[in-house]
Design a protein around this motif. Structure first.
Motif, PDB file in Angstrom:
ATOM      1  N   ALA A 141      61.247 -21.430 -97.237  1.00 19.27           N
ATOM      2  CA  ALA A 141      60.956 -20.846 -98.397  1.00 19.27           C
ATOM      3  C   ALA A 141      59.985 -21.729 -99.420  1.00 19.27           C
ATOM      4  N   LEU A 142      59.069 -21.541 -99.800  1.00 17.00           N
ATOM      5  CA  LEU A 142      58.255 -22.532-100.656  1.00 17.00           C
ATOM      6  C   LEU A 142      58.211 -21.853-101.785  1.00 17.00           C
ATOM      7  N   ARG A 143      58.468 -22.960-103.024  1.00 15.63           N
ATOM      8  CA  ARG A 143      58.526 -22.272-104.373  1.00 15.63           C
ATOM      9  C   ARG A 143      57.481 -23.011-105.186  1.00 15.63           C
ATOM     10  N   LEU A 147      56.109 -19.082-100.599  1.00 18.66           N
ATOM     11  CA  LEU A 147      56.037 -18.324 -99.339  1.00 18.66           C
ATOM     12  C   LEU A 147      57.358 -18.426 -98.864  1.00 18.66           C
ATOM     13  N   THR A 148      57.616 -17.226 -98.060  1.00 22.09           N
ATOM     14  CA  THR A 148      58.841 -16.942 -97.521  1.00 22.09           C
ATOM     15  C   THR A 148      58.735 -16.256 -96.286  1.00 22.09           C
ATOM     16  N   VAL A 149      59.350 -17.096 -95.071  1.00 25.99           N
ATOM     17  CA  VAL A 149      58.957 -16.887 -93.759  1.00 25.99           C
ATOM     18  C   VAL A 149      60.539 -16.712 -93.335  1.00 25.99           C
ATOM     19  N   ARG A 150      60.449 -15.277 -92.909  1.00 21.17           N
ATOM     20  CA  ARG A 150      61.808 -14.994 -92.329  1.00 21.17           C
ATOM     21  C   ARG A 150      62.010 -15.607 -90.955  1.00 21.17           C
ATOM     22  N   ARG A 151      63.419 -15.813 -90.745  1.00 25.70           N
ATOM     23  CA  ARG A 151      63.891 -16.354 -89.274  1.00 25.70           C
ATOM     24  C   ARG A 151      63.348 -15.283 -88.424  1.00 25.70           C
TER      25      ARG A 151
END
Lengths: 516, 356
Positions: free
Chosen positions: A13-15, A32-36
């Motif tokens: 997760a980038l904030r 940016l949120t990248v799900r596992r």
């Protein structure tokens, strides 16, 4: 978001990531949120900030502000060792492999496992076999990298990452050097990775790849994240619009070619590279006025050497070249300057390496190759004002931005550099125009402008030779397509009969008889 | 890397670097028990404080301007000519042969011919490494270094065995005829004891000529293209082999200016080792002058002043070792050349803050 849905925390997760390079704001408040266990695409034009963002994630740059969370925990990534420790691995566009080492040696690099290689090697060999089995990544561990095809080299890069325990794999434009069939193989591997719970971040500018393989996609434009979409709920058209911020006009239908006389002809042409290796092997081609002849092929199959030979930069080892009906090779006056005088224009494949003067002004780049022209001399001396005026006119006519002849050539965007080079070459009214990779590193708006210029040359009766590794480009522009493989012409297709399947087989070196 | 305005790049940064070098020198003088104020004063007065001192400073600067231009012009083509020393030495042979064998001519003919002789010999000595690089791929750095040694050995042989006047014990040529001499600059107020001579004007003209040639002719354009990138030059259809040989010849001819200044301007005979390292100083001068003729002239002036001021310093302030001058020169090169960009980021920050 992960918590709200009651799932495991996101892999990454980038904030609020911020990054500036001087006046350039490369990343602005990027989230940016990248799900596992997903394949997540990031698209954007060149210069949109994708590479900067990935470099921050991989520890090559530090963000000016913002935070990075891995598996829900905030982390500091100061260098690539930190990234590797966190299971973040990157497969670069240009591979980071030692050519003369074997696959096994490359995979062990940086993870040798003790002072003696033998133990580590045995372990690596077993692990490689296991990984190859699990993910469909089979490569001979004892093959030397230099003897492997590009697709296999890429598999080695991925194996290397997995061997070091990659949980998140970042792939930067991975299909740029692959044939369509090799790209399909890569996608199979990525799906296998996803099935086993690994996470993949795919950086690309090819919308079709995004649609084919990703679960979610994030779009960047001018340093910002402008949209996140579930891939299933979006379309190529929507993503394209999000990427460039406006609707793209549908390409105008091309008028039928009006082939004129043969202006450029090569007979049985062979060319060796600097190391003496034969890279072009007995090529025949004939190029007529008013047509665009495309040369397709995976990068490194001799197209570059062919183009350089036709431009006079590289002396062929055998064969004949005729320009405008006259034999120029073999001949005494076979060099780029003499060919330019016979109205041959050349937009080189690698514009940064050979097409422009990076550290000189745009004005100086605008006369490169034509420096002896008396029209920019006053009293026998080069007149900077005349050179600048010439550059200013080219920049105006060809929409090069910013239209500042004094600006250093390196500071223009890729698209504007290319427009300047095209302007320089087309402005001399050549009868034959050689063009190599005209849109490499050029954003979508620029691609369209450059394609229109090439089509205008065709309409004006010039003979255009287009070398490109972008099949879309070849299929959009060329009237006839030659496919090169291993220095030979594998086959010729008319524009109407060319499709990705046929071109792909030829590019892979499968002769048309067997393909049928 | 920070970007600083052009004026700061060209003027402020070099001055700051120079001050830094002088400050460090002062500290070192202090550390060795000397008086830094007295030392730096002696340095300044000794180099610029009188017409006589200035005359010597300009005389040394002339040599350094010629070799600095020689290195700079080759560098614009991407060639690192380490051989200005040997080229200047051989140019001395050309000057001497013309002066001794054409002595029957009037000065108006003899001097130009002697200058041409020097330039031709310097050019030829530099063109051989150029040819070796262009046609045989031998690296110019290696070959020009080698050619310095060859020049030294050849000149010792020629001077000692062939040129020395019969019966003379001194390893030098017979004196040149009266006509083979460049006038001094007494009209400009320099005392006749100062060796500065008309070669100074030739050096300034040479700088102007180099600027015109490199920045205002298609040939110079092609040269700079080659210097930036051989790949671009090949694309542009520039005959690089020919270019290498020509620019090396030009470089050697410029280095030959040392022989003109020394032999026609001051010594009036060929001396063993008259080039005394000016060829190597020229590398530092070109480096500091950023390979631009204007910068080379300024840097040559600075190095000329350091050479002259240093001699005075050793004379006037005995408790300061004379090696301190070599130290200063080293520090100047270190701070303006090797560490030339050290202050840049800080300067960019300061100026950036002040500006916006």
């Amino acid at each position: 978001m992960g918590k709200a849905e009651g799932m495991a925390p996101p892999a990454i997760a980038l904030r609020g990531i911020e990054k500036r390079f001087g006046a350039v704001h490369a990343n602005r408040a990027v989230d940016l949120t990248v799900r596992r266990g997903t394949i997540h695409g990031i698209i954007g034009e060149n210069g949109a900030g994708k590479s900067t963002l990935m470099a921050i994630l991989h520890g090559f740059y530090q963000a000016d502000a913002g935070s990075i969370l891995v598996n829900g925990r905030e982390v500091a990534i100061r260098d690539s060792r930190d990234a590797i420790r966190l299971g973040i691995e990157m497969v670069h566009q240009h591979f980071m492999l030692v050519e003369r080492f074997t696959v096994l040696e490359n995979v062990m690099l940086g993870a040798e496992g003790g002072p003696l290689l033998a133990r580590g090697a045995a372990k690596a060999r077993a692990e490689l076999a296991r990984l190859g089995e699990a993910f469909g990544l089979r490569v001979d561990p004892d093959a030397r990298i230099e003897n492997l095809p590009v697709g296999a080299q890429q598999r080695v890069e991925i194996l290397k990452a997995l061997y070091r325990g990659a949980e998140l794999l970042i792939l930067d434009e991975p299909t740029g050097v692959l044939t369509p069939q090799e790209a399909d193989d890569l996608f199979r591997v990525l799906r296998a990775l996803r099935a086993q719970g690994r996470t993949v971040l795919l950086i690309t500018h090819k919308l079709r790849e995004i649609m084919a393989i990703t679960d979610r996609v994030s779009v960047m434009r001018a340093g910002r994240m402008v949209a996140h979409r579930e891939t299933a709920a979006t379309s190529v058209a929507e993503l394209g619009e999000l990427m460039i911020g406006r609707r793209l006009a549908a390409p105008a239908p091309r008028p039928a070619p009006k082939p004129g006389p043969v202006l450029l002809e090569a007979r049985n042409l062979s060319v060796r590279d600097a190391a003496g290796v034969e890279r072009v092997k007995g090529v025949d081609l004939a190029l007529r006025g008013g047509e665009i002849l495309g040369i397709a092929g995976v990068a490194g199959n001799g197209q570059g050497e062919l183009l350089e030979a036709l431009a006079g930069m590289r002396r062929p080892s055998a064969g004949e070249i005729r320009l405008g009906g006259q034999t120029v090779f073999p001949g005494r006056d076979f060099n780029p300057a003499a060919l330019r005088r016979q109205r041959l224009g050349h937009v080189p494949e690698d514009r940064l390496r050979s097409g422009l003067l990076r550290n000189a002004s745009a004005a100086e780049t605008a006369i490169l190759g034509y420096q002896d022209d008396p029209s920019w001399r006053r009293f026998g001396l080069l007149a900077p004002a005349a050179v600048a005026a010439h550059a200013a006119r080219l920049m105006r006519d060809y929409d090069v931005r910013p239209a500042d002849p004094a600006l250093r050539s390196a500071l223009f965007s890729g698209g504007n550099q290319q427009k300047l080079i095209l302007a320089r070459e087309i402005d001399r009214d050549p009868q034959v125009l050689l063009v190599g990779q005209p849109t490499r590193g050029v954003d979508i708006g620029g691609i369209d402008a450059i394609h229109q210029r090439l089509l205008a040359c065709r309409a004006a009766g010039k003979a255009v030779l287009l070398v490109s590794v972008e099949l879309d480009e070849i299929m959009a522009l060329a009237d006839r397509i030659l496919v090169m493989f291993d220095g030979r012409i594998m086959g010729e297709l008319a524009a109407a009969e060319a499709d990705e399947q046929r071109l792909g087989l030829l590019m892979a070196g499968v002769a048309p008889e067997r393909a049928a | 890397m920070g970007d600083v305005p052009r004026w700061a790049e060209l003027a402020l940064l070099p001055v700051l670097n120079l001050l830094l070098a002088l400050a460090l020198t002062a500290l070192l003088v202090l550390a060795t028990g000397g008086d830094p104020v007295a030392a730096l004063t002696a340095l300044a007065v000794g180099s610029l404080g009188s017409a006589d001192a200035l005359g010597y400073t300009l005389y040394y600067a002339t040599n350094m301007a010629f070799t600095g231009l020689a290195v700079a012009v080759a560098f614009q083509g991407g060639l690192f000519n380490i051989g200005a020393e040997g080229q200047a030495y051989l140019a001395g042979l050309g000057v001497t042969l013309a002066a001794l064998h054409l002595g029957f001519l009037p000065a108006a003919l003899l001097v130009p011919l002697a200058i041409a002789g020097g330039a031709a010999f310097g050019a030829a000595w530099a063109a051989i490494p150029g040819w070796l690089q262009a046609r045989r791929g031998s690296h110019i750095v290696i070959t020009t270094i080698m050619f310095n040694f060859l020049a030294a050995a050849l000149m010792v042989h020629l001077i000692v065995n062939l040129l020395t006047a019969p019966g003379s014990m001194a390893p030098e040529s017979p004196p040149f005829p009266e006509a083979a001499s460049l006038p001094g600059l007494a009209q400009l107020g320099f005392p006749s004891s100062a060796p500065v001579n008309l070669a100074l004007g030739l050096a300034v003209l040479a700088a102007l000529g180099v600027w015109l040639l490199v920045w205002r002719t298609p040939w110079g354009y092609a040269l700079r293209v080659m210097g930036q990138s051989p790949a671009v030059a090949s694309y542009a259809g520039i005959d690089q082999g020919r270019m290498i040989i020509l620019v090396m010849a030009l470089s050697g001819a410029l280095a030959g200016g040392v022989a003109v200044n020394e032999l026609l301007g001051a010594q009036h005979k060929l001396l063993l080792g008259f080039t005394s390292g000016y060829g190597f100083t020229g590398i530092a001068v070109a480096l500091m002058g950023r390979n631009h003729p204007a910068g080379v002239l300024l840097a040559a002036l600075l190095f000329g002043a350091l050479t002259q001021g240093g001699a005075e310093l050793a004379f006037e302030v005995p408790d300061v070792p004379s090696e301190i001058v070599v130290l200063i020169q080293g520090l100047v090169i270190l701070f303006t050349g090797a560490l030339g960009n050290m202050l840049r980021p800080a300067l960019a920050r300061v100026l950036g803050r002040a500006g916006g």
